[in-house]
Design an enzyme around this catalytic site. Structure first.
Site, PDB file in Angstrom:
ATOM      1  N   HIS A   1       0.852  -1.189   0.000  1.00  0.00           N
ATOM      2  CA  HIS A   1       0.000   0.000   0.000  1.00  0.00           C
ATOM      3  C   HIS A   1       0.891   1.243   0.000  1.00  0.00           C
ATOM      4  CE1 HIS A   1      -2.627   3.151   1.605  1.00  0.00           C
ATOM      5  NE2 HIS A   1      -3.650   2.417   1.186  1.00  0.00           N
TER       6      HIS A   1
ATOM      7  N   ASP B   1       0.906   4.176   1.397  1.00  0.00           N
ATOM      8  CA  ASP B   1       1.267   4.734   2.705  1.00  0.00           C
ATOM      9  C   ASP B   1       2.208   3.806   3.459  1.00  0.00           C
ATOM     10  OD1 ASP B   1      -0.318   6.999   2.316  1.00  0.00           O
ATOM     11  OD2 ASP B   1      -2.099   6.012   3.140  1.00  0.00           O
ATOM     12  N   LYS B   2       2.017   2.501   3.293  1.00  0.00           N
ATOM     13  CA  LYS B   2       2.900   1.553   3.975  1.00  0.00           C
ATOM     14  C   LYS B   2       4.282   1.512   3.320  1.00  0.00           C
ATOM     15  CE  LYS B   2       1.316   0.764   7.434  1.00  0.00           C
ATOM     16  NZ  LYS B   2       2.152   1.066   8.576  1.00  0.00           N
TER      17      LYS B   2
ATOM     18  N   GLU C   1      10.188  11.758   7.176  1.00  0.00           N
ATOM     19  CA  GLU C   1       8.918  11.616   6.465  1.00  0.00           C
ATOM     20  C   GLU C   1       9.211  11.238   5.010  1.00  0.00           C
ATOM     21  OE1 GLU C   1       6.394  11.825   8.359  1.00  0.00           O
ATOM     22  OE2 GLU C   1       7.261  12.913  10.057  1.00  0.00           O
TER      23      GLU C   1
ATOM     24  N   GLU D   1      14.227  15.938   9.885  1.00  0.00           N
ATOM     25  CA  GLU D   1      15.387  16.390  10.653  1.00  0.00           C
ATOM     26  C   GLU D   1      16.133  15.197  11.229  1.00  0.00           C
ATOM     27  OE1 GLU D   1      13.960  20.737  12.260  1.00  0.00           O
ATOM     28  OE2 GLU D   1      13.777  19.027  13.617  1.00  0.00           O
TER      29      GLU D   1
ATOM     30  N   LYS E   1      -5.680  -4.333   0.422  1.00  0.00           N
ATOM     31  CA  LYS E   1      -6.347  -3.915   1.661  1.00  0.00           C
ATOM     32  C   LYS E   1      -7.302  -5.028   2.089  1.00  0.00           C
ATOM     33  CE  LYS E   1      -7.480   0.467   2.161  1.00  0.00           C
ATOM     34  NZ  LYS E   1      -8.105   1.809   1.969  1.00  0.00           N
TER      35      LYS E   1
ATOM     36  N   PHE F   1      -8.158  -3.892 -10.514  1.00  0.00           N
ATOM     37  CA  PHE F   1      -7.163  -3.279  -9.637  1.00  0.00           C
ATOM     38  C   PHE F   1      -5.772  -3.630 -10.164  1.00  0.00           C
ATOM     39  CE2 PHE F   1      -6.024  -2.760  -4.803  1.00  0.00           C
ATOM     40  CZ  PHE F   1      -5.164  -1.727  -5.120  1.00  0.00           C
TER      41      PHE F   1
ATOM     42  N   ASP G   1      -1.885   5.859  -6.208  1.00  0.00           N
ATOM     43  CA  ASP G   1      -2.237   6.859  -5.201  1.00  0.00           C
ATOM     44  C   ASP G   1      -0.959   7.243  -4.470  1.00  0.00           C
ATOM     45  OD1 ASP G   1      -3.660   8.515  -3.536  1.00  0.00           O
ATOM     46  OD2 ASP G   1      -4.628   6.920  -2.392  1.00  0.00           O
ATOM     47  N   ALA G   2      -0.823   8.508  -4.123  1.00  0.00           N
ATOM     48  CA  ALA G   2       0.362   8.960  -3.393  1.00  0.00           C
ATOM     49  C   ALA G   2       0.376   8.347  -1.998  1.00  0.00           C
ATOM     50  CB  ALA G   2       0.367  10.488  -3.298  1.00  0.00           C
TER      51      ALA G   2
ATOM     52  N   ARG H   1       0.063   7.794   7.701  1.00  0.00           N
ATOM     53  CA  ARG H   1      -1.357   7.935   7.398  1.00  0.00           C
ATOM     54  C   ARG H   1      -2.175   6.685   7.739  1.00  0.00           C
ATOM     55  NH1 ARG H   1      -2.490  11.069   1.767  1.00  0.00           N
ATOM     56  NH2 ARG H   1      -1.597   9.160   0.883  1.00  0.00           N
ATOM     57  N   LYS H   2      -1.547   5.679   8.330  1.00  0.00           N
ATOM     58  CA  LYS H   2      -2.269   4.458   8.677  1.00  0.00           C
ATOM     59  C   LYS H   2      -2.090   4.140  10.163  1.00  0.00           C
ATOM     60  CE  LYS H   2      -4.280   3.534   4.816  1.00  0.00           C
ATOM     61  NZ  LYS H   2      -4.325   4.966   4.460  1.00  0.00           N
TER      62      LYS H   2
ATOM     63  N   LYS I   1      10.524   7.695  13.240  1.00  0.00           N
ATOM     64  CA  LYS I   1      10.921   8.396  14.469  1.00  0.00           C
ATOM     65  C   LYS I   1      11.835   7.528  15.317  1.00  0.00           C
ATOM     66  CE  LYS I   1       6.600  11.000  14.553  1.00  0.00           C
ATOM     67  NZ  LYS I   1       5.318  11.241  15.247  1.00  0.00           N
TER      68      LYS I   1
ATOM     69  N   LYS J   1      11.379  10.007  20.593  1.00  0.00           N
ATOM     70  CA  LYS J   1      10.054  10.540  20.298  1.00  0.00           C
ATOM     71  C   LYS J   1       9.018   9.682  21.026  1.00  0.00           C
ATOM     72  CE  LYS J   1      12.321  12.725  16.888  1.00  0.00           C
ATOM     73  NZ  LYS J   1      13.799  12.753  16.847  1.00  0.00           N
TER      74      LYS J   1
ATOM     75  N   ASP K   1       5.920   9.721  20.898  1.00  0.00           N
ATOM     76  CA  ASP K   1       4.857   9.204  20.031  1.00  0.00           C
ATOM     77  C   ASP K   1       5.067   7.717  19.795  1.00  0.00           C
ATOM     78  OD1 ASP K   1       3.347  11.470  19.604  1.00  0.00           O
ATOM     79  OD2 ASP K   1       4.394  12.055  17.781  1.00  0.00           O
TER      80      ASP K   1
END
Length: 403
Positions: free
Chosen positions: A16, A18-19, A44, A57, A176, A244, A252-253, A258-259, A279, A283, A285
């Site tokens: 995918h 995003d993955k 990123e 960074e 998916k 597909f 798709d970008a 995003r997941k 990260k 961090k 997060d």
């Protein structure tokens, strides 16, 4: 807490878009931590048709020093990026590991962030950002994960393994899944709907080829889900758009982070909003979400509750957590406040400071690329990998509560 309901979770494959971005970002984290365990990384990734861009960074001895790249470092970064895409399996006209344009826009870490995070004098290492983080565990599966997400991940893991082995050569990397279960008295009793959309080779949206693909997906589902959950009433939606062939970053970008619900608990628990991939473990997060899962899982594994949600909160540059919150959703054998006290009494956890978390879980290692597809939680601990999935704290929690 409701007893009877339908609940749904989704997963996405390693292909995918995003993955793909998450895996590239974590490949960079691992590369830098392999050079410098105290590296600082916030990477990123953007992916689209024949393009990968890195931004963020960093600070890393042997890679980026004195505001400049060490000789050969940029070539090593590009190799790591291309090898990640190659491993996933993209060799398509619209996205090919060897042919896409690559831009590295990483640069040095802000001095103002560094001064808040770094230890100095009597100041301990501070949190790499402010925020809230959640951990969760429940007894719906052996890995103490929500069943809907657990099965969604497993379906796509099996399909990816078959694609890589050649057992399902008609599959392409992007896919998916989505699983809807009916719960009665809080227990999953039936799969009411299964959704699988998978990128496929040319012609596998037509005739016998389409039938073969759909039969294959149903066989995978039957292998993954317990037979008791499946019936003639289970509704399947397999490639419901019909075709597909164009997928991945060409279709798709993709962007890092995003997941986040796929990465965590499939919607069965709150999320603080911060992504993990790209990260380093200063961090919170990432690291505080990992320790929260570790604590919640050990609470359930200890038999102290059937479900447990934990929240931690931090301020940037401050080492001590602002709050610890435990909620066993009415399933606890002891009070939630008592569990909170027991957690803070275990000295090995270092008061849940960023340094204490990193030390207890051994997070300053190149262990993150494996986390970036099929969930950060519910995985099998192996060597240095997935230490937050261990249940080695369960007996100590019980002992702390008994004292």
């Amino acid at each position: 807490m409701r007893s009877n309901y339908l609940f749904t979770s989704e997963s996405v494959s390693e292909g995918h878009p995003d993955k793909v971005a998450d895996q590239i970002s974590d490949a960079i984290v691992d590369l830098f931590l392999s050079k410098d365990p105290e590296a600082r990384i916030a990477c990123e990734t953007l992916t689209t048709t024949q393009l990968v861009v890195l931004a963020g960074e960093i600070r890393c001895k042997g890679v980026y020093e004195n505001d400049a790249w060490v000789d050969g470092a940029e070539d090593e970064i590009e190799r790591a990026v291309r090898e990640t895409v190659k491993r996933i399996g993209y060799e398509q006209d619209g996205f090919h590991w060897e042919q896409f344009t690559f831009h590295n826009k990483l640069h040095g870490q802000s001095a103002h962030i560094a001064q808040g995070v770094d230890a100095s004098g009597n100041k301990d290492e501070g949190a790499g950002d402010q925020g809230i983080m959640f951990g969760f565990a429940c007894d719906e599966t052996p890995d103490l994960m929500p069943a809907t997400l657990y099965y969604s991940h497993k379906i796509l893991e099996r399909m990816a393994a078959d694609r890589h082995s050649g057992a399902a050569p008609f599959l392409e990397p992007d896919a998916k899944s989505q699983v809807t279960l009916r719960f009665e008295n809080g227990e999953p009793v039936a799969a009411t709907a299964i959704v699988v959309s998978t990128q496929h080779g040319k012609g596998y949206d037509q005739g016998d080829n389409e039938a073969e693909l759909k039969a294959y997906v149903k066989k995978v589902v039957a292998d993954i889900l317990p037979a008791a959950l499946l019936s003639d009433e289970t509704v399947y939606h397999i490639n419901p758009t019909g075709s597909f062939e164009i997928g991945g970053p060409d279709g798709d970008a993709g962007l890092t982070g995003r997941k986040i619900i796929v990465d965590t608990y499939g919607g069965a628990a709150p999320h603080g909003g911060g992504a993990f991939s790209g990260k380093d473990p200063t961090k919170v997060d990432r690291s505080a979400a990992y320790i929260s899962r570790y604590l919640a899982k050990n609470i359930v594994a200890a038999g102290l509750a059937r479900r447990c949600t934990i929240q931690l909160a931090y301020a940037i540059g401050v080492s001590e957590p602002l709050s610890l919150y435990v909620d066993t959703h009415g399933t606890g054998t002891v009070g939630d406040a008592e569990i909170e006290k027991a957690i803070m009494s275990i000295s090995d956890l270092g008061g849940l400071t960023p340094r204490g978390i990193r030390t207890h879980l051994g997070l300053n290692k190149p262990i993150y690329a494996r986390t970036a597809a099929y969930g950060h939680f519910g995985r099998k601990p192996e060597g240095d990998f997935f230490p937050w999935e261990k249940t080695d704290l369960a007996d100590r929690l019980k002992a702390a509560l008994a004292s």
